[in-house]
Write an enzyme that holds these catalytic residues in place. Structure first.
Site, PDB file in Angstrom:
ATOM      1  NE  ARG A 126      18.895 -78.461 -11.569  1.00 16.08           N
ATOM      2  CZ  ARG A 126      18.297 -77.780 -10.612  1.00 16.08           C
ATOM      3  NH1 ARG A 126      18.370 -78.188  -9.365  1.00 16.08           N
ATOM      4  NH2 ARG A 126      17.664 -76.673 -10.898  1.00 16.08           N
ATOM      5  CE  LYS A 148      26.973 -93.324 -27.396  1.00 13.84           C
ATOM      6  NZ  LYS A 148      27.188 -93.693 -28.818  1.00 13.84           N
ATOM      7  CD  GLU A 190      23.559-102.906 -31.938  1.00 10.49           C
ATOM      8  OE1 GLU A 190      24.776-102.746 -32.193  1.00 10.49           O
ATOM      9  OE2 GLU A 190      22.717-101.978 -32.033  1.00 10.49           O
ATOM     10  CE  LYS A 232      27.953 -99.818 -25.171  1.00 11.39           C
ATOM     11  NZ  LYS A 232      26.595 -99.584 -25.607  1.00 11.39           N
ATOM     12  CD  GLU A 242      30.081 -91.934 -30.053  1.00 11.15           C
ATOM     13  OE1 GLU A 242      29.351 -92.719 -29.418  1.00 11.15           O
ATOM     14  OE2 GLU A 242      29.838 -91.512 -31.178  1.00 11.15           O
ATOM     15  NE  ARG A 246      29.646 -95.224 -25.774  1.00 16.85           N
ATOM     16  CZ  ARG A 246      28.911 -95.208 -24.690  1.00 16.85           C
ATOM     17  NH1 ARG A 246      29.341 -94.578 -23.610  1.00 16.85           N
ATOM     18  NH2 ARG A 246      27.739 -95.808 -24.660  1.00 16.85           N
ATOM     19  CG  ASN A 250      27.761 -95.244 -33.078  1.00 19.62           C
ATOM     20  OD1 ASN A 250      26.769 -95.762 -32.592  1.00 19.62           O
ATOM     21  ND2 ASN A 250      28.329 -94.166 -32.567  1.00 19.62           N
ATOM     22  CG  HIS A 253      24.900 -98.055 -35.005  1.00 22.64           C
ATOM     23  ND1 HIS A 253      25.617 -99.228 -35.061  1.00 22.64           N
ATOM     24  CD2 HIS A 253      24.097 -98.161 -33.905  1.00 22.64           C
ATOM     25  CE1 HIS A 253      25.270-100.002 -34.035  1.00 22.64           C
ATOM     26  NE2 HIS A 253      24.364 -99.384 -33.326  1.00 22.64           N
ATOM     27  CG  HIS A 257      21.107 -94.262 -36.494  1.00 21.44           C
ATOM     28  ND1 HIS A 257      21.983 -93.562 -35.700  1.00 21.44           N
ATOM     29  CD2 HIS A 257      20.735 -95.332 -35.761  1.00 21.44           C
ATOM     30  CE1 HIS A 257      22.120 -94.197 -34.528  1.00 21.44           C
ATOM     31  NE2 HIS A 257      21.372 -95.266 -34.561  1.00 21.44           N
ATOM     32  CG  HIS A 270      18.679-100.047 -33.322  1.00 20.17           C
ATOM     33  ND1 HIS A 270      19.100 -98.854 -33.856  1.00 20.17           N
ATOM     34  CD2 HIS A 270      19.747-100.548 -32.641  1.00 20.17           C
ATOM     35  CE1 HIS A 270      20.359 -98.635 -33.516  1.00 20.17           C
ATOM     36  NE2 HIS A 270      20.775 -99.648 -32.777  1.00 20.17           N
TER      37      HIS A 270
HETATM   38  P1  NAD Z   1      12.720-102.876 -27.802  1.00 20.17           P
HETATM   39  O1  NAD Z   1      13.096-102.243 -26.557  1.00 20.17           O
HETATM   40  O2  NAD Z   1      11.662-102.224 -28.646  1.00 20.17           O
HETATM   41  O3  NAD Z   1      12.284-104.380 -27.517  1.00 20.17           O
HETATM   42  C1  NAD Z   1      11.905-105.202 -28.588  1.00 20.17           C
HETATM   43  C2  NAD Z   1      10.532-105.853 -28.394  1.00 20.17           C
HETATM   44  O4  NAD Z   1      10.671-106.959 -27.540  1.00 20.17           O
HETATM   45  C3  NAD Z   1       9.489-104.965 -27.772  1.00 20.17           C
HETATM   46  O5  NAD Z   1       8.247-105.218 -28.375  1.00 20.17           O
HETATM   47  C4  NAD Z   1       9.478-105.415 -26.316  1.00 20.17           C
HETATM   48  O6  NAD Z   1       8.250-105.172 -25.685  1.00 20.17           O
HETATM   49  C5  NAD Z   1       9.729-106.880 -26.468  1.00 20.17           C
HETATM   50  N1  NAD Z   1      10.374-107.533 -25.347  1.00 20.17           N
HETATM   51  C6  NAD Z   1      11.364-107.067 -24.571  1.00 20.17           C
HETATM   52  N2  NAD Z   1      11.803-108.016 -23.745  1.00 20.17           N
HETATM   53  C7  NAD Z   1      11.055-109.114 -23.982  1.00 20.17           C
HETATM   54  C8  NAD Z   1      11.056-110.425 -23.453  1.00 20.17           C
HETATM   55  N3  NAD Z   1      11.949-110.801 -22.569  1.00 20.17           N
HETATM   56  N4  NAD Z   1      10.145-111.304 -23.917  1.00 20.17           N
HETATM   57  C9  NAD Z   1       9.260-110.929 -24.881  1.00 20.17           C
HETATM   58  N5  NAD Z   1       9.236-109.708 -25.441  1.00 20.17           N
HETATM   59  C10 NAD Z   1      10.127-108.812 -24.988  1.00 20.17           C
HETATM   60  O7  NAD Z   1      13.979-103.065 -28.782  1.00 20.17           O
HETATM   61  P2  NAD Z   1      15.518-103.385 -28.508  1.00 20.17           P
HETATM   62  O8  NAD Z   1      15.978-104.055 -29.740  1.00 20.17           O
HETATM   63  O9  NAD Z   1      15.731-104.017 -27.211  1.00 20.17           O
HETATM   64  O10 NAD Z   1      16.184-101.938 -28.415  1.00 20.17           O
HETATM   65  C11 NAD Z   1      16.211-101.069 -29.514  1.00 20.17           C
HETATM   66  C12 NAD Z   1      16.445 -99.677 -28.997  1.00 20.17           C
HETATM   67  O11 NAD Z   1      17.710 -99.636 -28.335  1.00 20.17           O
HETATM   68  C13 NAD Z   1      16.485 -98.629 -30.073  1.00 20.17           C
HETATM   69  O12 NAD Z   1      15.697 -97.548 -29.683  1.00 20.17           O
HETATM   70  C14 NAD Z   1      17.943 -98.211 -30.135  1.00 20.17           C
HETATM   71  O13 NAD Z   1      18.123 -96.893 -30.523  1.00 20.17           O
HETATM   72  C15 NAD Z   1      18.391 -98.450 -28.729  1.00 20.17           C
HETATM   73  N6  NAD Z   1      19.846 -98.681 -28.582  1.00 20.17           N
HETATM   74  C16 NAD Z   1      20.491 -97.964 -27.637  1.00 20.17           C
HETATM   75  C17 NAD Z   1      21.831 -98.188 -27.428  1.00 20.17           C
HETATM   76  C18 NAD Z   1      22.559 -97.452 -26.319  1.00 20.17           C
HETATM   77  O14 NAD Z   1      23.779 -97.540 -26.259  1.00 20.17           O
HETATM   78  N7  NAD Z   1      21.847 -96.777 -25.455  1.00 20.17           N
HETATM   79  C19 NAD Z   1      22.517 -99.137 -28.183  1.00 20.17           C
HETATM   80  C20 NAD Z   1      21.823 -99.865 -29.135  1.00 20.17           C
HETATM   81  C21 NAD Z   1      20.458 -99.625 -29.326  1.00 20.17           C
HETATM   82  N1  GLY Z   2      25.720 -98.362 -28.986  1.00 15.06           N
HETATM   83  C1  GLY Z   2      26.803 -97.479 -29.164  1.00 15.06           C
HETATM   84  C2  GLY Z   2      27.375 -96.955 -27.911  1.00 15.06           C
HETATM   85  O1  GLY Z   2      26.954 -97.308 -26.832  1.00 15.06           O
HETATM   86  O2  GLY Z   2      28.276 -96.164 -27.957  1.00 15.06           O
END
Ligand code: NAD
Ligand code: GLY
Length: 365
Positions: A126, A148, A190, A232, A242, A246, A250, A253, A257, A270
């Site tokens: 939890r 998130k 972003e 942010k 949100e 907030r 998006n 997005h 999405h 993404h």
């Molecule tokens: P990712 O986590 O898939 O990383 C991208 C690629 O880069 C992967 O292949 C990873 O292994 C590689 N990588 C990571 N760090 C590296 C480094 N320093 N050197 C070499 N390679 C490296 O993709 P991302 O773009 O970081 O994240 C996308 C995800 O984030 C999506 O799932 C999206 O939904 C999520 N997201 C979440 C939020 C939130 O608020 N929580 C906001 C935006 C996006």
């Molecule tokens: N990436 C959108 C949020 O964090 O609200």
């Protein structure tokens, strides 16, 4: 250009869930980065098979002076693995190791690892503490901040998750040097987003420094990460879960999405889908009389210069609409879009399907 960067600390104010975002060079190896985290005997570093060989040994060495047990779990790499099955591997490891409720999880990676590890931390016993160690540009400017956490479901992106804040966010700029250019561009999407929704002076700065960002200049990256996190942090501090403002984070997005889900997760990154989604949302804003065409063209130029797609895949407007109706902002099946009310200010509102359909057809290859 000067290549030495002072460490910045951006606070995120959420009462007893407040924390700091540390931004700087050589943070993984610096003992100051890890001081004052909740005391525990065990740390679990969750990472993936690409990042583990690059950075897990350094992080493990830094944590070994603080925790009597430091375990590394290396998951398969990719958005397609942001699933319940992979999440369960984290629980298998925690339970197999007899990890107690003080165990601290360290998400070492990009948004996929960060979102999944955060969700595991929210659920395990939890709730156990976790730290975001963001290694992609996208994670440093967006996904690691704000709490998130989620996994995907075949029927929708990030549909299963929780709001759960980390203890700290660590953005070591050095890690960006190994990041592929395509992933860097995804992060730029972003960063660009913050201009139209909140800060046109920042948009101008991005326009002027885009070449330095693409060349991974540490000073330019440091400012871009810091300003993005400041914006942010302000939005999340005002509306953690949100209920209102907030949603502006998006921007791009809703269309994005739909592209990701419509093509199958992982085909477009993404950030690529968000970049293209911002172009579509800007066109929709223009069609509704909110902004001038010149603004849409300016934003489209910047997104294209960042190496991002500006035209969507031809999935058919009905496929876009189907996916957008299950967007988390939708209410009673009515899609709500983040639109640009005037440059630097966003608004969340609905639009007629016919206009949305026209925009999709205009913006798709
Ligand atoms: P990712 O986590 O898939 O990383 C991208 C690629 O880069 C992967 O292949 C990873 O292994 C590689 N990588 C990571 N760090 C590296 C480094 N320093 N050197 C070499 N390679 C490296 O993709 P991302 O773009 O970081 O994240 C996308 C995800 O984030 C999506 O799932 C999206 O939904 C999520 N997201 C979440 C939020 C939130 O608020 N929580 C906001 C935006 C996006
Ligand atoms: N990436 C959108 C949020 O964090 O609200």
């Amino acid at each position: 250009m000067n290549t030495s960067v002072a460490t910045a600390c951006v606070p995120i104010s959420l009462g007893d869930r407040s924390y700091s975002i540390l931004i700087g060079e050589n943070l993984l190896s610096n003992p100051l980065t890890w001081q004052d985290l909740p005391k525990a005997s065990c740390a679990l570093i969750v990472t993936n098979q690409t990042i583990a060989p690059l950075y897990a040994p350094k992080l493990r060495a830094a944590l070994e002076s603080l925790y009597s047990r430091v375990i590394v779990l290396s998951l398969p790499d990719g958005e397609v693995y942001k699933t319940f099955e992979t999440l369960n591997l984290i629980f298998d490891q925690l339970l197999g190791e007899g990890a107690d409720r003080k165990t601290t999880l360290f998400a070492l990676g990009g948004g996929v690892i960060g979102d999944m590890t955060g969700f595991a931390a929210a659920c395990y016993m939890r709730g156990v503490p976790f730290v975001q160690v963001a290694t992609t540009l996208l994670a440093q400017v967006d996904s690691s901040v704000g709490g998130k956490t989620a996994i995907n479901h075949p029927l929708g992106k990030n549909m299963i998750g929780a709001f759960y804040q980390p203890e700290r966010v660590v953005c070591d700029l050095d890690t960006l040097q190994t990041l592929a250019q395509r992933e860097l561009s995804a992060g730029l999407a972003e960063i660009i987003k913050y201009g139209p929704i909140a800060d046109m002076a920042f948009m101008l700065w991005i326009e002027e420094h885009l070449d330095a960002l693409i060349a991974k200049d540490p000073v330019a990256l440091a400012y871009a990460v810091q300003r993005s996190c400041e914006i942010k942090a302000g939005v999340v501090g005002a509306d953690e879960r949100e209920g209102g403002v907030r949603a502006i984070l998006n921007f791009g997005h809703t269309f994005g999405h739909a592209i990701e889900a419509g093509l199958g997760f992982g085909v477009w990154l993404h950030g690529e889908a968000v970049g293209c989604g911002m172009v579509m949302a800007a066109h929709l804003s223009q069609r509704l009389g909110l902004v001038e065409l010149s603004f849409v063209e300016r934003l489209t130029r910047l997104i294209s210069r960042a190496g991002l797609p500006t035209q969507g895949p031809k999935l058919g407007a009905h496929v876009y609409l189907e996916h957008m109706r299950v967007d988390k902002k939708a209410q009673n099946g009515q899609i709500r879009f983040v639109l640009i009310d005037s440059p630097g200010r966003a608004v969340v509102m609905g639009a007629d399907d016919a206009v949305v359909q026209d925009v999709i057809e205009q913006c798709c290859l």
